[in-house]
Design an enzyme around this catalytic site. Sequence first.
Site, short mmCIF file in Angstrom:
data_model
loop_
_atom_site.label_atom_id
_atom_site.label_comp_id
_atom_site.label_asym_id
_atom_site.label_seq_id
_atom_site.Cartn_x
_atom_site.Cartn_y
_atom_site.Cartn_z
N TYR A 221 49.60 -28.82 60.26
CA TYR A 221 50.06 -27.93 61.34
C TYR A 221 49.58 -26.50 61.08
O TYR A 221 48.93 -25.88 61.94
CB TYR A 221 51.58 -27.98 61.41
CG TYR A 221 52.20 -27.18 62.54
CD1 TYR A 221 52.13 -27.63 63.85
CD2 TYR A 221 52.88 -25.99 62.29
CE1 TYR A 221 52.71 -26.90 64.90
CE2 TYR A 221 53.47 -25.26 63.31
CZ TYR A 221 53.38 -25.73 64.61
OH TYR A 221 53.96 -25.00 65.63
N GLU B 216 47.31 -25.16 58.92
CA GLU B 216 45.87 -24.91 58.86
C GLU B 216 45.20 -25.24 60.20
O GLU B 216 44.22 -24.60 60.58
CB GLU B 216 45.21 -25.71 57.73
CG GLU B 216 45.71 -25.33 56.34
CD GLU B 216 45.24 -23.95 55.86
OE1 GLU B 216 44.80 -23.12 56.68
OE2 GLU B 216 45.33 -23.69 54.64
N ARG C 252 64.21 -30.36 64.88
CA ARG C 252 64.27 -28.94 64.49
C ARG C 252 65.73 -28.52 64.30
O ARG C 252 66.65 -29.16 64.80
CB ARG C 252 63.54 -28.07 65.52
CG ARG C 252 62.05 -28.12 65.26
CD ARG C 252 61.26 -27.33 66.26
NE ARG C 252 61.04 -28.09 67.48
CZ ARG C 252 60.28 -27.67 68.47
NH1 ARG C 252 59.68 -26.50 68.40
NH2 ARG C 252 60.10 -28.40 69.55
N VAL C 253 65.90 -27.39 63.62
CA VAL C 253 67.22 -27.09 63.09
C VAL C 253 68.27 -26.88 64.17
O VAL C 253 69.40 -27.39 64.07
CB VAL C 253 67.15 -25.92 62.08
CG1 VAL C 253 66.80 -24.60 62.73
CG2 VAL C 253 68.44 -25.80 61.30
N VAL C 254 67.95 -26.13 65.23
CA VAL C 254 68.99 -25.81 66.22
C VAL C 254 69.42 -27.08 66.96
O VAL C 254 70.62 -27.36 67.10
CB VAL C 254 68.50 -24.72 67.21
CG1 VAL C 254 69.53 -24.51 68.31
CG2 VAL C 254 68.22 -23.41 66.47
N GLY D 239 70.65 -23.87 52.06
CA GLY D 239 70.87 -23.21 53.35
C GLY D 239 70.66 -21.71 53.27
O GLY D 239 70.93 -20.98 54.23
N GLN E 137 67.71 -20.31 52.90
CA GLN E 137 66.46 -19.94 53.57
C GLN E 137 66.78 -19.38 54.96
O GLN E 137 67.76 -19.81 55.59
CB GLN E 137 65.51 -21.16 53.66
CG GLN E 137 65.88 -22.27 54.62
CD GLN E 137 66.81 -23.31 54.01
OE1 GLN E 137 67.62 -23.02 53.14
NE2 GLN E 137 66.74 -24.54 54.51
N GLN F 184 61.79 -17.51 53.88
CA GLN F 184 62.26 -16.45 54.78
C GLN F 184 61.27 -16.28 55.92
O GLN F 184 60.08 -16.54 55.78
CB GLN F 184 62.40 -15.13 54.02
CG GLN F 184 61.12 -14.74 53.29
CD GLN F 184 61.26 -13.44 52.51
OE1 GLN F 184 62.31 -12.83 52.49
NE2 GLN F 184 60.17 -13.01 51.88
#
Length: 317
Positions: A149, A151, A190-192, A211, A213, A280
């Site tokens: 993804y 590169e 994905r996270v959300v 958690g 990050q 981050q």
Amino acid sequence: MRQFSERRVLVTGGAGFLGSHLCERLLRDGCDVLCVDNFFSGTKENILHLMDNHHFELMRHDVTFPLFVEVDEIYNLACPASPIHYQFDPVQTTKTSVHGAINMLGLAKRVKAKIFQASTSEVYGDPVVHPQQEGYWGNVNPIGPRSCYDEGKRCAETLFFDYRRQHNLRIKVARIFNTYGPNMHPNDGRVVSNFIVQALRNEPITVYGSGAQTRSFCYVDDLIEGFIRLMDSPDTFTGPVNLGNTGEYPVLFLAEKIVELTGSKSPIVLKPLPTDDPKQRQPDISLARSELGWEPQVVLEEGLQKTIRYFERTLER
Ligand code: NAD
Ligand code: UDP
């Protein structure tokens, strides 16, 4: 008699999360929209409500193959964006970014169209400069599980700027930071979307690592406004330009916030951190502010409420 719209716009990946919002916005703005998608991670449900609109057309097509259509503008969004999707068939992911960019740039060159690339904050990798400015070249592992993804998107940017230098193409490159909202797939990964779906089902919320990050979360409507402003900006402004919300939060905070907003009984559980997961991420959006007069308007809690309402409706069906 048929009324012809001013602009014919191609949106690749138009049945995906961002693409579907973009198609809707472009139709509202009076454009003729051609949505191209192979439905790898997008769905017809996302664009079903647009199918009766005479200014909207849907074509099943894989951008790794050439496309011959007459358009004035191209938004190149085709590419799975969720780690579980883009790591499912990594070779195809690189092909989508690289061959897809070559095919869309070739098309833009032939029909003299202006072309927009949905690039990503992932071009910065696991950044050692914080917040990330466009001048930062990044810290990317070229051989890890995220590389197809990262590169692929970096190579696509190279192609965009080479087409600009070699063929004087009108290009627009947006580096998109984590964006969320309605039309994300419930199993997108994905996270959300993961946290909201887990919370609504009262299932454990899966926080990877400790958690600690961080990510900066942009609501989709804000992002789409940025796309339009970038496409409409003077030809001399090419980007790359960061588009994202500067509000930066630890993933654990996001989990707790979603539990609170949904009133869920879900416990928070810690799972192993995926390889090369960036520690981050926060955009410096000074360039977007000065060149596009753009900045996000929707704060995290408001955006999450809207997204929670969307998933409540979707999961009921
Ligand atoms: P998504 O997975 O929902 O949408 C991508 C769309 O592209 C899907 O409809 C998929 O079926 C389609 N597609 C994939 N491969 C294709 C191919 N070979 N040919 C034709 N269509 C293909 O993801 P999204 O969040 O809507 O992301 C859209 C674009 O924005 C992607 O290029 C992504 O890299 C970029 N981006 C998104 C985010 C984000 O937070 N949402 C962040 C950075 C960059
Ligand atoms: N994440 C998590 N639990 C999940 C999904 C993701 O803790 O169920 C973490 C993931 O490890 C990363 C952050 O949330 O640190 C954002 O992940 P996402 O896949 O949404 O985007 P990206 O890593 O590409 O920024």
